[in-house]
Design a protein around this motif. Structure first.
Motif, PDB file in Angstrom:
ATOM      1  N   TYR A  17      77.197   8.254 121.767  1.00  0.00           N
ATOM      2  CA  TYR A  17      76.612   8.933 122.919  1.00  0.00           C
ATOM      3  C   TYR A  17      75.957  10.223 122.464  1.00  0.00           C
ATOM      4  O   TYR A  17      76.229  10.731 121.372  1.00  0.00           O
ATOM      5  N   ASN A  18      75.090  10.771 123.319  1.00  0.00           N
ATOM      6  CA  ASN A  18      74.460  12.054 123.045  1.00  0.00           C
ATOM      7  C   ASN A  18      75.324  13.178 123.597  1.00  0.00           C
ATOM      8  O   ASN A  18      75.994  13.005 124.625  1.00  0.00           O
ATOM      9  N   THR A  19      75.273  14.303 122.940  1.00  0.00           N
ATOM     10  CA  THR A  19      75.989  15.478 123.425  1.00  0.00           C
ATOM     11  C   THR A  19      75.476  15.869 124.805  1.00  0.00           C
ATOM     12  O   THR A  19      76.252  16.252 125.674  1.00  0.00           O
ATOM     13  N   CYS A  20      74.155  15.762 124.984  1.00  0.00           N
ATOM     14  CA  CYS A  20      73.557  16.074 126.276  1.00  0.00           C
ATOM     15  C   CYS A  20      72.229  15.355 126.414  1.00  0.00           C
ATOM     16  O   CYS A  20      71.622  14.962 125.431  1.00  0.00           O
ATOM     17  N   VAL A  21      71.819  15.198 127.671  1.00  0.00           N
ATOM     18  CA  VAL A  21      70.560  14.536 127.998  1.00  0.00           C
ATOM     19  C   VAL A  21      69.917  15.316 129.128  1.00  0.00           C
ATOM     20  O   VAL A  21      70.600  15.755 130.056  1.00  0.00           O
ATOM     21  N   VAL A  22      68.579  15.508 129.055  1.00  0.00           N
ATOM     22  CA  VAL A  22      67.835  16.165 130.117  1.00  0.00           C
ATOM     23  C   VAL A  22      66.999  15.126 130.846  1.00  0.00           C
ATOM     24  O   VAL A  22      66.270  14.361 130.214  1.00  0.00           O
ATOM     25  N   VAL A  23      67.128  15.102 132.166  1.00  0.00           N
ATOM     26  CA  VAL A  23      66.347  14.207 133.005  1.00  0.00           C
ATOM     27  C   VAL A  23      65.851  15.012 134.207  1.00  0.00           C
ATOM     28  O   VAL A  23      66.663  15.568 134.958  1.00  0.00           O
ATOM     29  N   GLY A  24      64.539  15.099 134.371  1.00  0.00           N
ATOM     30  CA  GLY A  24      63.969  15.748 135.548  1.00  0.00           C
ATOM     31  C   GLY A  24      64.474  17.148 135.814  1.00  0.00           C
ATOM     32  O   GLY A  24      64.707  17.509 136.966  1.00  0.00           O
ATOM     33  N   GLY A  25      64.666  17.929 134.798  1.00  0.00           N
ATOM     34  CA  GLY A  25      65.130  19.307 134.979  1.00  0.00           C
ATOM     35  C   GLY A  25      66.642  19.457 135.037  1.00  0.00           C
ATOM     36  O   GLY A  25      67.150  20.570 135.120  1.00  0.00           O
ATOM     37  N   PHE A  26      67.367  18.348 134.995  1.00  0.00           N
ATOM     38  CA  PHE A  26      68.829  18.407 134.994  1.00  0.00           C
ATOM     39  C   PHE A  26      69.346  18.165 133.588  1.00  0.00           C
ATOM     40  O   PHE A  26      68.889  17.263 132.890  1.00  0.00           O
ATOM     41  N   LEU A  27      70.320  18.947 133.180  1.00  0.00           N
ATOM     42  CA  LEU A  27      70.984  18.795 131.889  1.00  0.00           C
ATOM     43  C   LEU A  27      72.363  18.196 132.145  1.00  0.00           C
ATOM     44  O   LEU A  27      73.169  18.773 132.885  1.00  0.00           O
ATOM     45  N   PHE A  28      72.606  17.035 131.559  1.00  0.00           N
ATOM     46  CA  PHE A  28      73.901  16.367 131.673  1.00  0.00           C
ATOM     47  C   PHE A  28      74.617  16.530 130.342  1.00  0.00           C
ATOM     48  O   PHE A  28      74.123  16.050 129.317  1.00  0.00           O
ATOM     49  N   ILE A  29      75.759  17.199 130.344  1.00  0.00           N
ATOM     50  CA  ILE A  29      76.524  17.409 129.118  1.00  0.00           C
ATOM     51  C   ILE A  29      77.709  16.450 129.117  1.00  0.00           C
ATOM     52  O   ILE A  29      78.511  16.418 130.059  1.00  0.00           O
ATOM     53  N   SER A  30      77.807  15.664 128.050  1.00  0.00           N
ATOM     54  CA  SER A  30      78.917  14.727 127.903  1.00  0.00           C
ATOM     55  C   SER A  30      80.237  15.478 127.829  1.00  0.00           C
ATOM     56  O   SER A  30      80.272  16.659 127.478  1.00  0.00           O
ATOM     57  N   ILE A  53      80.648  24.204 125.184  1.00  0.00           N
ATOM     58  CA  ILE A  53      79.690  24.056 126.277  1.00  0.00           C
ATOM     59  C   ILE A  53      78.681  25.203 126.268  1.00  0.00           C
ATOM     60  O   ILE A  53      77.486  24.983 126.463  1.00  0.00           O
ATOM     61  N   LYS A  54      79.155  26.401 125.993  1.00  0.00           N
ATOM     62  CA  LYS A  54      78.263  27.571 125.923  1.00  0.00           C
ATOM     63  C   LYS A  54      77.191  27.364 124.855  1.00  0.00           C
ATOM     64  O   LYS A  54      76.017  27.689 125.064  1.00  0.00           O
ATOM     65  N   ILE A  55      77.573  26.805 123.712  1.00  0.00           N
ATOM     66  CA  ILE A  55      76.610  26.522 122.630  1.00  0.00           C
ATOM     67  C   ILE A  55      75.569  25.518 123.116  1.00  0.00           C
ATOM     68  O   ILE A  55      74.366  25.711 122.908  1.00  0.00           O
ATOM     69  N   ILE A  56      76.010  24.457 123.767  1.00  0.00           N
ATOM     70  CA  ILE A  56      75.076  23.426 124.244  1.00  0.00           C
ATOM     71  C   ILE A  56      74.115  24.014 125.279  1.00  0.00           C
ATOM     72  O   ILE A  56      72.902  23.779 125.216  1.00  0.00           O
ATOM     73  N   LEU A  57      74.640  24.781 126.221  1.00  0.00           N
ATOM     74  CA  LEU A  57      73.779  25.414 127.226  1.00  0.00           C
ATOM     75  C   LEU A  57      72.760  26.320 126.551  1.00  0.00           C
ATOM     76  O   LEU A  57      71.565  26.278 126.854  1.00  0.00           O
ATOM     77  N   SER A  58      73.222  27.138 125.615  1.00  0.00           N
ATOM     78  CA  SER A  58      72.344  28.079 124.913  1.00  0.00           C
ATOM     79  C   SER A  58      71.255  27.353 124.132  1.00  0.00           C
ATOM     80  O   SER A  58      70.092  27.773 124.141  1.00  0.00           O
ATOM     81  N   GLU A  59      71.620  26.257 123.448  1.00  0.00           N
ATOM     82  CA  GLU A  59      70.644  25.476 122.692  1.00  0.00           C
ATOM     83  C   GLU A  59      69.561  24.892 123.604  1.00  0.00           C
ATOM     84  O   GLU A  59      68.487  24.543 123.153  1.00  0.00           O
ATOM     85  N   ASN A  60      69.879  24.793 124.891  1.00  0.00           N
ATOM     86  CA  ASN A  60      68.928  24.278 125.880  1.00  0.00           C
ATOM     87  C   ASN A  60      68.278  25.404 126.683  1.00  0.00           C
ATOM     88  O   ASN A  60      67.611  25.151 127.682  1.00  0.00           O
TER      89      ASN A  60
END
Length: 122
Positions: A17-30, A53-60
């Motif tokens: 799975y992916n750590t996160c996926v962006v669809v239509g402006g939404f970020l889904f974090i696994s 989670i903070k790292i993933i949000l920041s990377e995005n």
């Protein structure tokens, strides 16, 4: 629309799975766990999960203020207040996202907590 997929090398992945996926402006974090660092100390595990989670949000390019929904899975609901104490420190007081907390029988890597979320990239 094809989702934009991200692979964040700073966060371990434990499956296909992916750590996160962006669809239509939404970020889904696994779902995130503390990884190999779990110590049966729910306070430390929760902090590590929230830091991941903070790292993933920041990377995005966003932060916790963009989080609109979280799902928390725990193996022991008696840790609810400890988890809330750590979790709340990552958000501005009064601007918490929608959330559910569910007790489960088990989590990957024998973790005690797993958190997934949805954020909005405006």
């Amino acid at each position: 629309m094809i989702p934009k997929k991200f692979s964040i090398d700073k966060i371990p992945s434990y499956g296909p799975y992916n750590t996160c996926v962006v669809v239509g402006g939404f970020l889904f974090i696994s779902g995130q766990i503390a990884g190999e660092e779990h110590t049966n100390n729910i306070e430390m595990e929760t902090k590590k999960v929230m830091e991941n989670i903070k790292i993933i949000l920041s990377e995005n390019g966003i932060g916790f203020q963009n989080v609109i929904k979280t799902s928390i899975f725990v193996t022991n609901m008696s840790n609810f207040y400890i988890i809330n104490n750590v979790y709340s420190k990552f958000f501005h007081k009064g601007s918490y996202p929608a959330r559910e907390t569910v007790q489960v029988v088990g989590l990957p890597k024998n973790a005690n907590i797993e958190i997934s979320l949805i954020a909005y990239k405006n």
